[in-house]
Write a protein that holds these residues in place. Sequence first.
Motif, PDB file in Angstrom:
ATOM      1  N   THR A  71       4.883  21.731 -26.249  1.00 21.63           N
ATOM      2  CA  THR A  71       5.359  20.289 -25.526  1.00 21.63           C
ATOM      3  C   THR A  71       4.174  19.490 -25.306  1.00 21.63           C
ATOM      4  O   THR A  71       4.736  18.192 -25.185  1.00 21.63           O
ATOM      5  CB  THR A  71       6.009  20.651 -24.234  1.00 21.63           C
ATOM      6  OG1 THR A  71       5.121  21.555 -23.292  1.00 21.63           O
ATOM      7  CG2 THR A  71       7.192  21.236 -24.523  1.00 21.63           C
ATOM      8  N   ARG A  72       2.978  19.864 -24.981  1.00 21.83           N
ATOM      9  CA  ARG A  72       1.872  18.949 -25.360  1.00 21.83           C
ATOM     10  C   ARG A  72       1.316  18.487 -26.389  1.00 21.83           C
ATOM     11  O   ARG A  72       0.493  17.483 -26.596  1.00 21.83           O
ATOM     12  CB  ARG A  72       0.701  19.546 -24.239  1.00 21.83           C
ATOM     13  CG  ARG A  72       0.985  19.592 -22.799  1.00 21.83           C
ATOM     14  CD  ARG A  72      -0.158  20.277 -22.171  1.00 21.83           C
ATOM     15  NE  ARG A  72       0.075  20.564 -20.666  1.00 21.83           N
ATOM     16  CZ  ARG A  72      -0.851  21.273 -19.871  1.00 21.83           C
ATOM     17  NH1 ARG A  72      -1.993  21.483 -20.395  1.00 21.83           N
ATOM     18  NH2 ARG A  72      -0.635  21.424 -18.570  1.00 21.83           N
ATOM     19  N   GLY A  73       1.835  19.188 -27.486  1.00 19.95           N
ATOM     20  CA  GLY A  73       1.218  18.724 -28.886  1.00 19.95           C
ATOM     21  C   GLY A  73      -0.368  19.106 -29.135  1.00 19.95           C
ATOM     22  O   GLY A  73      -1.039  18.632 -29.658  1.00 19.95           O
ATOM     23  N   ASP A  74      -0.436  20.321 -28.250  1.00 15.91           N
ATOM     24  CA  ASP A  74      -2.254  20.527 -28.279  1.00 15.91           C
ATOM     25  C   ASP A  74      -2.502  21.463 -29.317  1.00 15.91           C
ATOM     26  O   ASP A  74      -1.532  22.127 -29.923  1.00 15.91           O
ATOM     27  CB  ASP A  74      -2.325  21.293 -26.815  1.00 15.91           C
ATOM     28  CG  ASP A  74      -2.644  20.428 -25.802  1.00 15.91           C
ATOM     29  OD1 ASP A  74      -2.919  19.185 -25.935  1.00 15.91           O
ATOM     30  OD2 ASP A  74      -2.665  20.876 -24.505  1.00 15.91           O
ATOM     31  N   ASP A  75      -3.709  21.547 -29.428  1.00 15.92           N
ATOM     32  CA  ASP A  75      -4.300  22.692 -30.484  1.00 15.92           C
ATOM     33  C   ASP A  75      -4.039  24.094 -29.853  1.00 15.92           C
ATOM     34  O   ASP A  75      -4.367  24.365 -28.806  1.00 15.92           O
ATOM     35  CB  ASP A  75      -5.888  22.344 -30.502  1.00 15.92           C
ATOM     36  CG  ASP A  75      -6.438  23.152 -31.800  1.00 15.92           C
ATOM     37  OD1 ASP A  75      -5.967  24.106 -31.952  1.00 15.92           O
ATOM     38  OD2 ASP A  75      -7.502  22.708 -32.283  1.00 15.92           O
ATOM     39  N   ILE A  76      -3.420  24.799 -30.960  1.00 20.05           N
ATOM     40  CA  ILE A  76      -3.148  26.289 -30.476  1.00 20.05           C
ATOM     41  C   ILE A  76      -4.140  27.171 -29.939  1.00 20.05           C
ATOM     42  O   ILE A  76      -3.944  28.076 -29.307  1.00 20.05           O
ATOM     43  CB  ILE A  76      -2.279  26.897 -31.588  1.00 20.05           C
ATOM     44  CG1 ILE A  76      -1.137  27.887 -30.925  1.00 20.05           C
ATOM     45  CG2 ILE A  76      -3.080  27.444 -32.588  1.00 20.05           C
ATOM     46  CD1 ILE A  76       0.128  27.020 -30.707  1.00 20.05           C
ATOM     47  N   LYS A  77      -5.340  26.752 -30.458  1.00 24.77           N
ATOM     48  CA  LYS A  77      -6.393  27.863 -30.014  1.00 24.77           C
ATOM     49  C   LYS A  77      -6.726  27.814 -28.481  1.00 24.77           C
ATOM     50  O   LYS A  77      -7.440  28.706 -27.998  1.00 24.77           O
ATOM     51  CB  LYS A  77      -7.737  27.406 -30.898  1.00 24.77           C
ATOM     52  CG  LYS A  77      -8.568  26.258 -30.594  1.00 24.77           C
ATOM     53  CD  LYS A  77      -9.929  25.828 -31.351  1.00 24.77           C
ATOM     54  CE  LYS A  77     -10.867  24.815 -30.849  1.00 24.77           C
ATOM     55  NZ  LYS A  77     -10.061  23.492 -31.323  1.00 24.77           N
ATOM     56  N   ASN A  78      -6.387  26.625 -27.996  1.00 31.36           N
ATOM     57  CA  ASN A  78      -6.555  26.604 -26.426  1.00 31.36           C
ATOM     58  C   ASN A  78      -5.701  27.728 -25.598  1.00 31.36           C
ATOM     59  O   ASN A  78      -5.887  27.725 -24.398  1.00 31.36           O
ATOM     60  CB  ASN A  78      -6.401  25.251 -25.929  1.00 31.36           C
ATOM     61  CG  ASN A  78      -7.340  24.319 -26.632  1.00 31.36           C
ATOM     62  OD1 ASN A  78      -8.527  24.673 -26.832  1.00 31.36           O
ATOM     63  ND2 ASN A  78      -7.161  22.982 -26.888  1.00 31.36           N
ATOM     64  N   TYR A  79      -4.826  28.189 -26.296  1.00 30.80           N
ATOM     65  CA  TYR A  79      -3.757  28.940 -25.830  1.00 30.80           C
ATOM     66  C   TYR A  79      -3.964  30.527 -25.958  1.00 30.80           C
ATOM     67  O   TYR A  79      -2.757  31.044 -25.838  1.00 30.80           O
ATOM     68  CB  TYR A  79      -2.310  28.479 -25.703  1.00 30.80           C
ATOM     69  CG  TYR A  79      -2.212  26.897 -25.385  1.00 30.80           C
ATOM     70  CD1 TYR A  79      -1.889  26.643 -24.119  1.00 30.80           C
ATOM     71  CD2 TYR A  79      -2.808  26.017 -26.117  1.00 30.80           C
ATOM     72  CE1 TYR A  79      -1.667  25.644 -23.546  1.00 30.80           C
ATOM     73  CE2 TYR A  79      -2.744  24.609 -25.504  1.00 30.80           C
ATOM     74  CZ  TYR A  79      -2.228  24.426 -24.365  1.00 30.80           C
ATOM     75  OH  TYR A  79      -2.120  23.215 -23.720  1.00 30.80           O
TER      76      TYR A  79
END
Length: 262
Positions: A71-79
Motif C-alpha cells: 500500500t505504500r509502494g515500498d521496497d520489499i526488503k524493508n519488510y
Amino acid sequence: MKTTTICFANNKGGSGKSTTCCNVGFELSKMGYKVLLIDGDMQMNLSLSLFSEDEVLECAQNGNNIYTAVTRGDDIKNYITSTKYQNLDAVLSSSLMSNIEFDLFSKWQREFILKNSLKAVKDSGEYDFILMDAPPTLGGWVMNMLCAADYLIIPVEASPWGLFGLANMFEFFATVKQINPDISLLGVAVTKVDTRKNYFKQTVEALQNTDGVHTFQNYIRTDSSIEWAQDASLPVAVYKPSARSAKEYKALTQEVVSLVSR
C-alpha cells in the motif's frame, strides 16, 4: 543463478497452497538455496507455519508486513523478517490484506505494484528463490502476484471437488500471461492424496488429459504429521523428519528445481 519467483495459487481454498509453499521453501533452504517466502493471504497461514501467533500478530500490528509494503509502494526488503532457519527469510501477512483489492483499485499501473516492490531484491540476486502464497481468489491482488512471478504452481486437492473451478484458474492465468508474457505454468501439484480412493486416480487422469499442463510426478499424501507441524508452527521436516510427507515434500522440491533449471 538469477532469482526465480514462484507463485502458489488456486482459487479454491483448502488445496494446500500455504503448506506446499512453506515446505517447498524450507526444503530449498536445506538444499543450500537462499529463499524468501511472501505471505500474500489475509488468513496468514504461511506466516503461522513459521512463526508463533504472537510473532505474526506483532508484525501485523507494527506494520512490518506485506500489506504495508504494497500500500505504500515500498521496497520489499524493508519488510523482511528472518526465520530461525538458515537461508530462509519471510515477509509476513496481515489481516488488513482483506482490504487490498479496494486499496489497489485506484492506483496507477496497479497490476505491477508488487513487481515494483520486489525489483530491488530480485535485481540484487540475494535470493535464489522467492516463493509467494496467494489467497484463494481471482482478483487484482492475485494478478499482482502473478505479474511479479516467473512461474505458477497450482496445488490441487485429490478430492471430489478438488478440480472444481480449475478451469477458471487456467482462464485467469491466460489473461495474466497477456500482461506478463514471461510467466509459465510450472505444473499442478496434487495434495491431500489417499491412494486407496478413486478420487486420486480421477484427479490425476483429468490433469494428465489437460493439454499443456504438467502434473508433478511427486504428490503429497494425507499425513497427520502435516497438521501437527502446522499446529507447532514448524515445517513438517522439522516437526518429524521421518514423516512420509517430509520425504514427499523433499522429492517434490527436487522436481521443482529440475524443472526450473532446464
